[in-house]
Scaffold this active site. Structure first.
Site, PDB file in Angstrom:
ATOM      1  N   ARG A 276       4.122 -21.915 -20.848  1.00 41.13           N
ATOM      2  CA  ARG A 276       3.237 -21.520 -21.752  1.00 41.13           C
ATOM      3  C   ARG A 276       3.341 -20.401 -22.582  1.00 41.13           C
ATOM      4  NH1 ARG A 276       0.674 -22.171 -27.223  1.00 41.13           N
ATOM      5  NH2 ARG A 276       1.233 -23.380 -28.888  1.00 41.13           N
TER       6      ARG A 276
ATOM      7  N   SER B  99     -11.543 -19.425 -27.810  1.00 36.33           N
ATOM      8  CA  SER B  99      -9.570 -19.377 -28.284  1.00 36.33           C
ATOM      9  C   SER B  99      -8.981 -18.061 -27.909  1.00 36.33           C
ATOM     10  CB  SER B  99      -9.787 -20.508 -29.625  1.00 36.33           C
ATOM     11  OG  SER B  99     -10.114 -18.735 -30.435  1.00 36.33           O
TER      12      SER B  99
ATOM     13  N   ASP C 141       3.503 -18.890 -30.687  1.00 33.95           N
ATOM     14  CA  ASP C 141       3.690 -18.037 -31.733  1.00 33.95           C
ATOM     15  C   ASP C 141       3.140 -17.068 -31.538  1.00 33.95           C
ATOM     16  OD1 ASP C 141       1.070 -19.101 -32.130  1.00 33.95           O
ATOM     17  OD2 ASP C 141       2.359 -19.043 -34.519  1.00 33.95           O
TER      18      ASP C 141
ATOM     19  N   THR D 269      -6.845 -18.838 -32.432  1.00 36.81           N
ATOM     20  CA  THR D 269      -6.279 -17.242 -32.422  1.00 36.81           C
ATOM     21  C   THR D 269      -7.030 -16.884 -33.694  1.00 36.81           C
ATOM     22  OG1 THR D 269      -4.615 -19.012 -31.745  1.00 36.81           O
ATOM     23  CG2 THR D 269      -3.916 -16.541 -33.020  1.00 36.81           C
TER      24      THR D 269
ATOM     25  N   THR E 128      -2.056 -18.651 -37.919  1.00 38.77           N
ATOM     26  CA  THR E 128      -2.706 -18.990 -36.179  1.00 38.77           C
ATOM     27  C   THR E 128      -2.758 -21.193 -36.381  1.00 38.77           C
ATOM     28  OG1 THR E 128      -4.706 -19.814 -38.043  1.00 38.77           O
ATOM     29  CG2 THR E 128      -4.942 -17.865 -36.231  1.00 38.77           C
ATOM     30  N   GLY E 129      -2.764 -21.928 -35.875  1.00 37.21           N
ATOM     31  CA  GLY E 129      -2.753 -22.899 -35.886  1.00 37.21           C
ATOM     32  C   GLY E 129      -1.230 -23.484 -34.907  1.00 37.21           C
TER      33      GLY E 129
ATOM     34  N   THR F 135      -4.413 -14.568 -28.939  1.00 35.84           N
ATOM     35  CA  THR F 135      -4.591 -16.136 -28.278  1.00 35.84           C
ATOM     36  C   THR F 135      -4.595 -16.427 -27.152  1.00 35.84           C
ATOM     37  OG1 THR F 135      -4.864 -18.273 -29.428  1.00 35.84           O
ATOM     38  CG2 THR F 135      -2.089 -17.281 -28.598  1.00 35.84           C
TER      39      THR F 135
HETATM   40  N1  ASP Z   1      -1.069 -20.580 -32.111  1.00 28.43           N
HETATM   41  C1  ASP Z   1      -1.782 -20.341 -31.092  1.00 28.43           C
HETATM   42  C2  ASP Z   1      -0.882 -20.586 -29.957  1.00 28.43           C
HETATM   43  O1  ASP Z   1       0.266 -21.722 -30.678  1.00 28.43           O
HETATM   44  C3  ASP Z   1      -2.655 -21.138 -31.253  1.00 28.43           C
HETATM   45  C4  ASP Z   1      -3.762 -21.249 -32.140  1.00 28.43           C
HETATM   46  O2  ASP Z   1      -3.495 -20.577 -32.516  1.00 28.43           O
HETATM   47  O3  ASP Z   1      -4.470 -22.526 -32.415  1.00 28.43           O
HETATM   48  O4  ASP Z   1      -0.412 -20.905 -29.398  1.00 28.43           O
END
Ligand code: ASP
Length: 349
Positions: A230, A90, A233, A202, A253-254, A220
């Protein structure tokens, strides 16, 4: 030890010795490590908080803080463990690629004491984007470099260009591509091997030193199979992380798109500025996320179909984390590095 050398002096002189050996190992340090004052004069309770994949990172960063390292140097060295680990798909090296099978990395950081920020987006072929973000912060008049320019910038400081796909991440990408569309020219792979969820991952890490200095970093490989170009965040100051040396730091994260819309890192720090405790500030930001979510991303009961977690620490060294659905985080609270459960808004979708 001579009778003339008190225990305190001994502790201080060995800390100084340790400190100089520490700095040798940190590329481009923000400042040389300083011996710590006696504990009775510490301005804050030192603490390092991270996403759950950062258990080794919080230990490393905390050890560095106690050796007098700079707060940003400590968190970057902490997250680099994940960036360099090929088994973490990740982040950094071994991260899952975009739609075209290319690993594109995002990272950003902020340094409380100097009020500086740095970020990179869509960085290819460099294993440690957090370090490159730190160099943007330290050596340029800019904040955010992307793509080819970010890579050239990194190469100019001696970073090595490397293939970031591991056998594992390449295989995961091939499976995703094979199952994407029944009418394409790739033969579907067996049902049990399909990629039904889109993996995310992340690492965010935030730290307070015994002197009360604060920094934050998020790094990340972003959403797997994303549209090339792309940026999520993690690369965005105020979303993936934010830090104010007078208040605290927060990161996330997310699902990045949902965090960007509420400027979640910034919003969480602003909550703490008004005196809200870290966990409650994270929960308040999550409520804003829910109210800002478009209907296509809401489930039957009006709950988001994705997860998002915020991590926060304030100037006094108080910390907390909260997610939409049950989750975990890593923290070194001065006693030990451990995994804890996050507070959460919902039990399930
Ligand atoms: N926040 C990260 C993104 O959207 C992905 C993640 O945290 O899993 O790139």
């Amino acid at each position: 030890m001579s009778d003339l050398l008190s225990r305190r002096e001994f502790v201080r002189s060995s800390a100084a010795g340790m400190a100089s050996s520490v700095v040798m190992g940190i590329p481009h340090p923000m400042r040389p490590p300083r011996p710590l004052p006696p504990e009775s004069r510490w301005a804050a309770k030192p603490v390092v908080i991270a996403s759950a994949n950062g258990l080794r990172g919080v230990q490393k960063a905390f050890d560095l803080l106690l050796q007098g390292a700079d707060t940003l140097d400590a968190v970057i060295e902490g997250v680099k463990i994940q960036e360099l680990d090929p088994s973490d798909d990740s982040v950094g090296y071994g991260g899952l690629p975009n739609r075209d099978g290319v690993v594109q990395l995002d990272a950003s950081c902020m340094h409380g004491p100097t009020k500086r920020a740095g970020a990179v987006g869509c960085l290819e072929n460099i294993k440690t984007p957090s370090e490159v973000a730190k160099l943007v912060l330290k050596y340029t008049n800019h904040i955010f470099l992307v793509g080819e320019g970010a890579k050239k910038f990194a190469l100019s400081y001696g970073f090595k260009e490397e293939d970031l796909l591991t056998e594992h991440s390449r295989e995961e990408w091939l499976k995703w591509r094979a199952n994407l569309n029944p009418d394409d020219d790739y033969l579907d792979v067996p049902e049990k091997e399909t990629m039904v969820v889109r993996p995310t991952g992340t690492i965010n890490c935030d730290a307070v030193t015994p002197g009360g200095d604060i920094s934050s970093v998020t790094t990340t490989s972003g959403l797997a199979w994303k549209i090339p170009g792309r940026v999520g965040d993690s690369a965005i100051i105020g979303a993936g992380q934010y830090c104010d040396n007078d208040v605290g730091a927060a990161g996330s994260t997310g699902r990045g798109e949902s965090n960007i819309k509420v400027c979640g890192g910034f919003l969480t720090v602003e909550g703490m500025r008004r005196g809200v405790a870290p966990t409650d500030a994270c929960l308040a930001t999550l409520k804003r996320v829910v109210s800002a979510t478009e209907s296509r991303l809401l489930g039957a009961r009006g709950r988001p179909k994705f997860n998002l977690t915020y991590y926060a620490v304030n100037k006094r060294g108080e910390f907390g984390a909260a997610s939409l659905y049950p989750g975990q985080y890593a923290v070194h609270d001065g006693a030990e590095a451990k995994i804890r459960d996050t507070a959460h808004l919902f039990e399930q979708t």
